[in-house]
Design a protein around this motif. Sequence first.
Motif, short mmCIF file in Angstrom:
data_model
loop_
_atom_site.label_atom_id
_atom_site.label_comp_id
_atom_site.label_asym_id
_atom_site.label_seq_id
_atom_site.Cartn_x
_atom_site.Cartn_y
_atom_site.Cartn_z
N UNK A 1 0.83 -1.20 0.00
CA UNK A 1 0.00 0.00 0.00
C UNK A 1 0.86 1.26 0.00
N UNK A 2 1.98 1.21 0.74
CA UNK A 2 2.88 2.37 0.77
C UNK A 2 3.43 2.68 -0.62
N UNK A 3 3.86 1.64 -1.36
CA UNK A 3 4.41 1.84 -2.70
C UNK A 3 3.34 2.38 -3.64
N UNK A 4 2.12 1.84 -3.54
CA UNK A 4 1.04 2.30 -4.41
C UNK A 4 0.72 3.78 -4.15
N UNK A 5 0.68 4.17 -2.89
CA UNK A 5 0.39 5.56 -2.56
C UNK A 5 1.49 6.48 -3.07
N UNK A 6 2.76 6.05 -2.92
CA UNK A 6 3.88 6.86 -3.40
C UNK A 6 3.81 7.04 -4.91
N UNK A 7 3.51 5.95 -5.65
CA UNK A 7 3.44 6.04 -7.12
C UNK A 7 2.31 6.96 -7.56
N UNK A 8 1.15 6.78 -6.95
CA UNK A 8 0.01 7.64 -7.29
C UNK A 8 0.32 9.09 -6.97
N UNK A 9 0.96 9.34 -5.83
CA UNK A 9 1.32 10.70 -5.46
C UNK A 9 2.31 11.30 -6.45
N UNK A 10 3.26 10.48 -6.91
CA UNK A 10 4.24 10.97 -7.88
C UNK A 10 3.57 11.34 -9.19
N UNK A 11 2.64 10.47 -9.69
CA UNK A 11 1.90 10.80 -10.90
C UNK A 11 1.10 12.08 -10.73
N UNK A 12 0.50 12.24 -9.54
CA UNK A 12 -0.27 13.44 -9.28
C UNK A 12 0.59 14.69 -9.34
N UNK A 13 1.81 14.60 -8.78
CA UNK A 13 2.71 15.76 -8.81
C UNK A 13 3.12 16.08 -10.25
N UNK A 14 3.42 15.04 -11.03
CA UNK A 14 3.83 15.25 -12.43
C UNK A 14 2.70 15.91 -13.22
N UNK A 15 1.49 15.36 -13.10
CA UNK A 15 0.34 15.94 -13.79
C UNK A 15 0.10 17.38 -13.36
N UNK A 16 0.26 17.66 -12.10
CA UNK A 16 0.07 19.03 -11.62
C UNK A 16 1.08 19.98 -12.24
N UNK A 17 2.34 19.54 -12.35
CA UNK A 17 3.35 20.37 -12.98
C UNK A 17 3.06 20.60 -14.46
N UNK A 18 2.61 19.50 -15.15
CA UNK A 18 2.29 19.63 -16.58
C UNK A 18 1.15 20.62 -16.78
N UNK A 19 0.10 20.50 -16.01
CA UNK A 19 -1.02 21.42 -16.15
C UNK A 19 -0.63 22.86 -15.79
N UNK A 20 0.27 23.01 -14.80
CA UNK A 20 0.72 24.35 -14.43
C UNK A 20 1.49 25.00 -15.56
N UNK A 21 2.39 24.21 -16.18
CA UNK A 21 3.16 24.74 -17.32
C UNK A 21 2.25 25.05 -18.49
N UNK A 22 1.30 24.13 -18.80
CA UNK A 22 0.34 24.33 -19.91
C UNK A 22 -0.47 25.60 -19.67
N UNK A 23 -0.89 25.81 -18.46
CA UNK A 23 -1.70 26.99 -18.14
C UNK A 23 -0.88 28.27 -18.29
N UNK A 24 0.37 28.21 -17.88
CA UNK A 24 1.22 29.39 -17.99
C UNK A 24 1.53 29.71 -19.45
N UNK A 25 1.77 28.66 -20.27
CA UNK A 25 2.14 28.89 -21.68
C UNK A 25 0.98 29.45 -22.49
N UNK A 26 -0.19 28.94 -22.25
CA UNK A 26 -1.36 29.36 -23.05
C UNK A 26 -2.33 30.24 -22.25
N UNK A 27 -1.76 30.99 -21.28
CA UNK A 27 -2.63 31.81 -20.46
C UNK A 27 -3.26 32.97 -21.22
N UNK A 28 -2.64 33.40 -22.35
CA UNK A 28 -3.19 34.51 -23.14
C UNK A 28 -3.99 34.05 -24.34
N UNK A 29 -4.10 32.76 -24.54
CA UNK A 29 -4.84 32.23 -25.71
C UNK A 29 -6.34 32.28 -25.46
#
Length: 293
Positions: A265-293
């Motif tokens: 369970x610990x490994x599963x939670x860590x993996x899911x948390x890591x994916x969540x952090x990556x997705x959050x960073x991707x969406x943050x960058x996407x939002x910053x790049x196309x914020x004026x579109x």
Amino acid sequence: RKDARIIVLDMFAAEARLTFCWAYRLQFIGNKIQRVWFISGFYAQNWWKVNDTNCTIQELEMALEGILITDIVNLRTDNVKTISGMASILILPIFTVEDYEQRIHSWPTYHNYPYNRYHPYGYDTTWAVALALNATAAKLAANPELGNLTLEDFDYSHGKIIKDIIMESFHQLNFEGITGSVKFTETGDRAGTVIIQQWRNGTRVPVAIYDNSKNTLHWISEFQWKDNNCNMLWDAMIPLANDIIPNDGSKKILIVNYKQISITSTIAIVIISAFGIVFSLVFAIWNYKYRKS
């Protein structure tokens, strides 16, 4: 809040009087609460009779009834004979505490000085210094490779050598003094004797003596426990039909269980948390790049 049943007071007499006055007012005494109080024995005689609280002397005496007192032993109470004289390194006749008291009271200038309860420790300290110096002199004489040094050679050039031997001699001391067995720890503290007393009807009653140098406990009498009206509830020496032994803690039991999740369970939670952090960073960058579109 934690329902403490054993309370140790380490304070001066004025603060102790105030504490026991509050203990009486709050009913932290007697058989209903069953708290055991410890105080030090260095207070002056009749220390509780000073009128500086909102309690009367009788109320403070009720609060003090049954408390335990720890104090040093000024004069030993056993029949062990003590060291009395020395010539060179040979022990000469030995004498008892009674002999010591007779000698000090017969001294011509005895009445010219105020009484001090620690005078026996001064006597044993003198003996400790003399024995340590004698032992040091013998060690110096037995070790000519040290340069044939004597105690008279103590100065800044040879001070450390002789000082180390003196300290070693102190640590090796072990003799019977009028205050008890005299022995020092590696840190230089006296491994002394402690007497345990119980307050009963306004007087100190000796219960036990603990000799730290020998790690022995000698029982003199037994503890007693009374209620607020001074009726006997528990006497270790005389068993009663309705004995009420004082509690040493709360009857409430606190059980703490530590739980942990499995490694899977610990490994599963860590993996899911890591994916969540990556997705959050991707969406943050996407939002910053196309914020004026």
